[in-house]
Design an enzyme around this catalytic site. Structure first.
Site, PDB file in Angstrom:
ATOM      1  N   LYS A   1       0.656  -1.077   0.073  1.00 34.29           N
ATOM      2  CA  LYS A   1       0.191  -0.296  -0.473  1.00 34.29           C
ATOM      3  C   LYS A   1       0.947   1.277   0.218  1.00 34.29           C
ATOM      4  CE  LYS A   1      -3.895   1.850   3.063  1.00 34.29           C
ATOM      5  NZ  LYS A   1      -4.739   2.088   4.226  1.00 34.29           N
TER       6      LYS A   1
ATOM      7  N   SER B   1      -9.571   1.714   3.273  1.00 37.47           N
ATOM      8  CA  SER B   1      -8.787   2.807   2.139  1.00 37.47           C
ATOM      9  C   SER B   1      -7.202   1.433   1.372  1.00 37.47           C
ATOM     10  CB  SER B   1      -8.001   3.472   2.576  1.00 37.47           C
ATOM     11  OG  SER B   1      -7.284   2.898   3.543  1.00 37.47           O
TER      12      SER B   1
ATOM     13  N   SER C   1      -9.798  -0.710   7.445  1.00 35.84           N
ATOM     14  CA  SER C   1      -8.908  -0.096   5.778  1.00 35.84           C
ATOM     15  C   SER C   1      -8.141  -1.690   4.977  1.00 35.84           C
ATOM     16  CB  SER C   1      -8.548   0.732   5.542  1.00 35.84           C
ATOM     17  OG  SER C   1      -8.962   2.165   5.486  1.00 35.84           O
TER      18      SER C   1
END
Ligand code: GLN
Length: 492
Positions: free
Chosen positions: A80, A155, A179
């Site tokens: 990420k 997210s 997330s």
């Protein structure tokens, strides 16, 4: 998808260590599949092609020399874009960091490198991890591999979609209010938020420091256990990292779940729950009972306040953490500014997107003198009550089962005009962060629209093993995790 990209990490490591496949071969198959597939989904912000081949060559060499190539030898993993990888840009999908390059590795990245994992590239996310759909990325949304008209969750949507679409064998994400778990659920993969303090946050760009935790995305409980083991451990560079033993999570998968007590919070199974999510969970509960678990109704009376508490505390912490992006030290600096104050204002105005600005305003307001006690202090008190509810429940149960998300993936654009609706996507995942507990989302079925549904298991602090064991037994009996999005099979 080809034969190699469809394998799990545990299967790949066995092949590579047994010299039945080379890392270079695996890496190239992965790069080819990404090049073919990611045009449709936009999971990756960048793929480090040359570095990928170079890393793979090095692991092949150590296998050839009969050295120990590591627990994740040759396993392609996606990162990420809020975790630092030396020499790579780290943008948190924000314009304000568009020109920032990481100068050191996050602790989790160092762990991955020393275990022979192949770092593939950076995955898309909601800007600064604020969001539940990956639509808040300044670089455009990610699409759900099960239906490209839908969001992948957020997210960490890029990481979840990359694993679901077989573009990465594993991925890491961060979870502040859901997330990792929510996108895992919406993309049909496993995603775990470890206990707060289990995994170092050093090198993770902070959103809400008392809630943030890095964790794994995987396609089996075995892989989730393996990656968690690699990520975990005390780190003197993170003062909130705990000096506790890291168990062998893989060995912990064995044994049975006979007599294990699983709590079902009555607040989570109310009439408001989406009917298909509800029936998938009911079927999963039956399966768990068949495997010997005892299901017990419990109550978490303060959980209804969790969303409100989170949307005070997380923005408060974010408004403080994001103060460092001032146009001086990192990334973007407005070209327009004449004075110092103008430079701050314009750089922040041009650099941050609407959701990030909303959070900074909410947090600054809640922390301002005159409101601090009414909002921040009050929210902290309710956070304690929520934590106590869990402690009480865990006197009688070994794990807690809830839905992960209230609905399957929704359409792109469906909730962008209504922040409150978007915030509600995390209603079931947020309490776990407030209490600092471990939580995992595992696939448990599909909607009539062929979208994945996930269930969430929560555990006592540092008892990730209990959750992984339940996940492993459940998925062995009901292998939902093995389903791949239809285009993977067609492309085979
Ligand atoms: N969706 C939640 C938010 O927008 C949680 C995000 C996260 O866990 N990073 O804050």
């Amino acid at each position: 998808m080809n034969e190699l990209t469809g394998l799990t990490a545990s299967e790949l490591v066995r092949l590579i260590k047994g010299k039945r496949a080379s890392c270079v071969e695996v890496a190239q198959a992965t790069l080819d599949w990404i090049a073919k597939t990611d045009k449709s989904f936009h999971s990756f912000l960048s793929v480090a092609e040359n570095e990928v081949r170079e890393q793979a060559r090095r692991v092949d060499q150590s296998v050839a020399r009969n050295e120990d190539p590591g627990m994740l030898a040759g396993v392609p993993i996606a990162i990420k874009d809020n975790m630092l990888v030396k020499g790579w840009p780290t943008t948190c999908s924000s314009k304000i960091l568009s020109q920032y390059t990481a100068t050191y590795d996050a602790t989790v990245v160092s762990h991955l490198r020393s275990e022979g994992a192949i770092l593939l590239g950076r995955t898309n996310m909601d800007e600064f991890a604020m969001g539940s759909s990956t639509e808040n990325s300044a670089l455009g949304p990610t699409r759900n591999p099960w239906n490209a008209e839908c969001i992948p969750g957020g997210s960490s949507g890029g990481s979840a979609a990359a694993v679901a679409a077989r573009m990465a064998t594993l991925a890491i994400g961060s979870d502040t209010g859901g997330s990792i778990r929510q996108p895992a659920s919406l993309c049909g993969v496993l995603g775990m938020k470890p206990t707060y303090g289990r995994v170092s946050r050093f090198g993770l760009v902070a959103f809400a420091s008392s809630l943030d935790q890095i964790g794994p995305f995987a396609r089996s409980a075995e892989d989730c256990a393996l990656l968690l083991k690699v990520l975990s451990g005390h780190d003197p560079k993170d003062s909130t990292s705990m000096n506790v033993d890291v168990p062998d999570f893989t060995a912990g998968l064995q044994g049975d779940i006979q007599g294990l007590r699983i709590g079902l919070p009555k607040e989570c199974f109310s009439d408001g729950l989406h009917s298909e999510v509800k029936s998938a969970l009911e079927a999963a509960c039956k399966e768990l009972e068949r495997l010997g678990a005892k299901l017990i109704e419990i109550s978490l009376p303060h959980s209804s306040f969790a969303l409100a508490v989170y949307y005070i505390l997380a923005p408060c912490e974010a408004s403080s953490n994001l103060a460092r992006f001032d146009g001086v030290r990192y990334g973007l600096r407005s070209a327009e500014a004449g004075t110092l104050v103008e430079m701050y204002e314009r750089s922040r105005d041009e650099g941050f997107g609407p959701e990030v600005k909303r959070r900074i305003m909410l947090g600054t307001y809640a922390l301002s003198s005159g409101y601090y006690d009414a909002y921040y202090t009050k929210a902290q008190k309710v956070r304690t009550l929520i934590k106590q509810d869990f402690a009480k429940a865990f006197e009688n149960v070994d794990a807690i089962l809830t839905p992960t998300a209230p609905t399957p993936a929704f359409k792109i654009g469906e909730k962008t005009d209504d922040p409150l609706q978007m915030y509600l996507s995390d209603v079931f995942t947020i309490p776990c962060n407030l209490a600092g507990l471990p939580g995992v989302s595992i696939p448990c079925g599909f909607s009539s629209g062929k979208l994945p549904i996930g269930l969430q298991l929560l555990g006592r602090p540092f008892e990730e093993s209990v959750l992984l064991k339940i996940a492993h037994h459940y998925l062995t009996a009901a292998p939902w995790h093995k389903a791949a999005p239809p285009f993977c099979a067609e492309a085979n």
